[in-house]
Design an enzyme around this catalytic site. Structure first.
Site, PDB file in Angstrom:
ATOM      1  N   ALA A  31       8.765  -0.618  -9.104  1.00 52.26           N
ATOM      2  CA  ALA A  31       9.527  -1.792  -9.047  1.00 52.26           C
ATOM      3  C   ALA A  31       8.634  -3.018  -9.639  1.00 52.26           C
ATOM      4  CB  ALA A  31       9.851  -2.188  -7.704  1.00 52.26           C
ATOM      5  N   TYR A  70      -9.495   2.641   1.969  1.00 51.67           N
ATOM      6  CA  TYR A  70      -8.885   2.537   0.590  1.00 51.67           C
ATOM      7  C   TYR A  70      -9.405   3.637  -0.228  1.00 51.67           C
ATOM      8  CZ  TYR A  70      -7.031   1.388  -3.803  1.00 51.67           C
ATOM      9  OH  TYR A  70      -6.281   1.423  -5.218  1.00 51.67           O
ATOM     10  N   SER A 111      -7.592   6.172  -8.305  1.00 53.61           N
ATOM     11  CA  SER A 111      -8.407   4.946  -8.746  1.00 53.61           C
ATOM     12  C   SER A 111      -9.874   5.249  -8.947  1.00 53.61           C
ATOM     13  CB  SER A 111      -8.561   4.076  -7.520  1.00 53.61           C
ATOM     14  OG  SER A 111      -9.381   3.042  -7.382  1.00 53.61           O
TER      15      SER A 111
END
Ligand SMILES: NC(=O)C1=CN([C@@H]2O[C@H](COP(=O)(O)OP(=O)(O)OC[C@H]3O[C@@H](n4cnc5c(N)ncnc54)[C@H](O)[C@@H]3O)[C@@H](O)[C@H]2O)C=CC1
Ligand SMILES: CCCCC/C=C\C=C\C(=O)C/C=C\C/C=C\CCCC(=O)O
Length: 257
Positions: A13, A150, A137
């Site tokens: 989105a 993370y 990442s």
């Protein structure tokens, strides 16, 4: 080459997922856009359908942390488009204060999306073959003490990617695994990085290494997706070093099996 592709993109989105989806549509692919944000997703669907054609894309609400929800969306995309041959596991969050949620989205969601992709695409079980791209990442390749949870999700995803890619049976399945590892990039997720315990230190690191424009990460993504053989490859994109394409097996530790 992408003209014939039909992609399933999570977290589409906004941000990178939206940009990857537009890049795929621009190349002629069909795209199933999925995201947890329904309103934003539907708006994007209508904008992209106007630009590329009604049959080229659709939006479906999908929370990747629910395996049931993910499977339903995947099946609906297959019903609509006939088949899927590119799965982009992009949905992700940054929330050091809720590790379980972050693991469920960043790691479990990508693993579930990869498994669904393989189940559907594998040629040895009636599929047409295809590619799974996991968006990890650089924080999945190097330690960052400020965002350890993370990092754990992204190191986990890189490990999953490399392990899947070293499966010798992938050849008969006709499935490839590619992994995209951007460094800091100019999207909304950057706001989350400032909510950590030492925001000033994060700001310092960001100042030091810089921020990728989204377009550069899209270029890295396209290099991976357009490669005739991306299996096991990792593409890093950083402000300092640009796009770096690492082929599978390019160093001793990249695969020993
Ligand atoms: N922007 C950056 O600095 C970097 C981002 N990444 C990764 O890129 C991916 C995309 O992030 P950005 O576009 O940067 O951030 P973003 O915050 O702009 O986009 C993330 C998207 O994922 C969606 N999402 C969140 N939870 C979801 C769920 N449970 N199910 C489905 N969709 C969900 C959000 O609604 C949003 O549309 C993430 O996996 C992120 O970890 C990797 C390296 C750097
Ligand atoms: C609470 C965690 C928030 C994390 C989410 C926000 C941003 C995500 C960024 C990344 O995924 C990249 C993060 C770290 C990379 C760190 C250093 C990269 C150095 C690259 C270079 O040397 O240029």
């Amino acid at each position: 080459m992408l003209l014939q592709r039909t992609a399933f993109v999570t977290g589409a989105a906004q941000g990178l997922g939206k940009a990857f989806s537009e890049a795929l549509l621009e190349k002629g692919a069909r795209v199933c856009l999925t995201d947890i944000q329904t309103q934003k997703g539907l708006l994007l669907e209508s904008e992209l359908q106007k630009k590329y054609g009604k049959d080229k894309c659709m939006f479906m609400q999908c929370d990747v942390s629910s395996a049931t929800n993910l499977r339903k969306s995947f099946n609906a995309a297959v019903s609509q488009f006939g088949h899927i041959d590119l799965v982009v596991n992009n949905a992700g969050i940054g929330d050091e204060s809720n590790m379980e949620k972050m693991i469920n989205i960043n790691l479990m969601g990508a693993i579930a999306g990869s498994a669904l992709g393989v189940e559907h695409m594998r040629k040895d079980k009636g599929g047409k073959g295809g590619v799974v791209i996991n968006v990890a990442s650089t924080a999945g390749l190097i330690p960052v003490y400020l965002i350890p949870s993370y990092c754990a999700t992204k190191f986990g995803l890189v490990g999953y990617h490399r392990s899947c890619a070293s499966n010798p049976h992938l050849k008969e399945m006709g499935v490839q695994f590619g992994c995209l590892c951007p460094a800091f990039t100019d999207t909304d997720i950057l706001k989350d990085v400032l909510k950590v315990e030492y925001p000033e230190e994060v700001k310092g690191i960001i100042q030091q290494v810089g921020i990728n424009p989204v377009e550069r990460v899209v270029q890295g993504f396209l290099q991976l997706v357009e490669s005739p053989n991306c299996n096991g490859d990792i593409v890093t994109v950083s402000a300092q070093d640009g796009i770096q394409y690492q082929k599978k097996g390019s160093n001793k530790w990249s695969s020993h099996l």
